[in-house]
Motif scaffolding. Structure first.
Motif, short mmCIF file in Angstrom:
data_model
loop_
_atom_site.label_atom_id
_atom_site.label_comp_id
_atom_site.label_asym_id
_atom_site.label_seq_id
_atom_site.Cartn_x
_atom_site.Cartn_y
_atom_site.Cartn_z
N TYR A 181 39.31 36.78 61.55
CA TYR A 181 40.09 37.56 62.51
C TYR A 181 41.21 36.70 63.11
O TYR A 181 42.35 37.17 63.29
N GLU A 239 34.82 35.56 62.69
CA GLU A 239 35.81 35.39 63.75
C GLU A 239 36.98 34.53 63.28
O GLU A 239 38.13 34.75 63.68
N LYS A 282 43.97 36.33 60.60
CA LYS A 282 44.76 37.56 60.52
C LYS A 282 45.77 37.64 61.66
O LYS A 282 46.91 38.11 61.48
N ALA A 333 35.71 41.38 59.03
CA ALA A 333 37.16 41.21 59.04
C ALA A 333 37.74 41.63 57.70
O ALA A 333 37.19 41.29 56.64
#
Length: 205
Positions: free
Chosen positions: A143, A140, A146, A198
């Motif tokens: 993510y 996470e 990103k 991810a």
């Protein structure tokens, strides 16, 4: 009791951070071939899920053989080993996380009583319990990175201050090793797409 521990320097240090009973002899080696013939218990902290490694270790049976196998289950390995969560930073915790076959539970109890260590048996599933949670947190975080919500350093600081975790997710991923985390998440994603890796995490391998 004579322990043979197949390990590297990092995991050796973590192993030694645990109290070892005075009547226990421990020898640290780098390969299964270096294990002494009189060793009564074997810990393979460098276990790799390969046919060659499994073949080498099964020769130590029926002695207790503990393997650092967070991703591979006993069902996958198809040998009566005992899984231990020995990812870096997890081994030195007060409670060892183990997965064993029902017929091995008494063996586990006897070994850990002799060692004077606490343990918790968990289901024989990919990722066990703690690594699943930690892996998801790290995934996470990638993510979040990103999405340009924050930087790696800021996310690490926020997680340590906000949740009292011992490490931030990116700091933790470096210590554990992204390859190990990626391998576990890929296997878990076959069962549930919530574990989809991810892309930034994969890119950093």
């Amino acid at each position: 009791m004579k322990l043979a521990v197949i390990t590297n320097e990092q995991l050796k240090e973590e192993f030694l951070s645990k109290q070892i009973m005075t009547d226990t002899t421990v020898s640290f080696v780098k390969r299964p071939a270096d294990v002494s013939a009189d060793a009564t218990i074997i810990f393979d902290l460098l276990f790799e899920h390969t046919a060659e490694r499994i073949s080498l270790l099964k020769h130590f049976l029926p002695r207790p053989v503990f393997i650092n196998s967070v991703t591979g289950t006993l069902e996958m390995i198809d040998q009566p080993f005992i899984r231990i969560n020995a990812w870096p930073t997890f081994l030195k915790r007060n409670i060892s996380e183990l997965a064993a076959l029902p017929a091995q539970e008494q063996m586990v109890r006897d070994v850990f009583e002799q060692l004077g260590w606490h343990y918790q048996l968990v289901p024989d599933i990919t990722g066990m319990i703690s690594p699943r949670i930690t892996g998801m947190i790290i995934n996470e975080a990638y993510y979040t990175l990103k999405d340009e919500v924050s930087s790696k350093d800021e996310i690490d600081i926020a997680m340590k201050l906000g949740t009292n975790y011992p490490y931030g997710p990116f700091e933790w991923s470096k210590t554990i090793g992204l390859k190990s985390i990626h391998e576990m998440l890929v296997q878990l994603s076959k069962e549930n797409n919530l574990y989809e890796v991810a892309t930034l995490l994969t890119d950093e391998l």
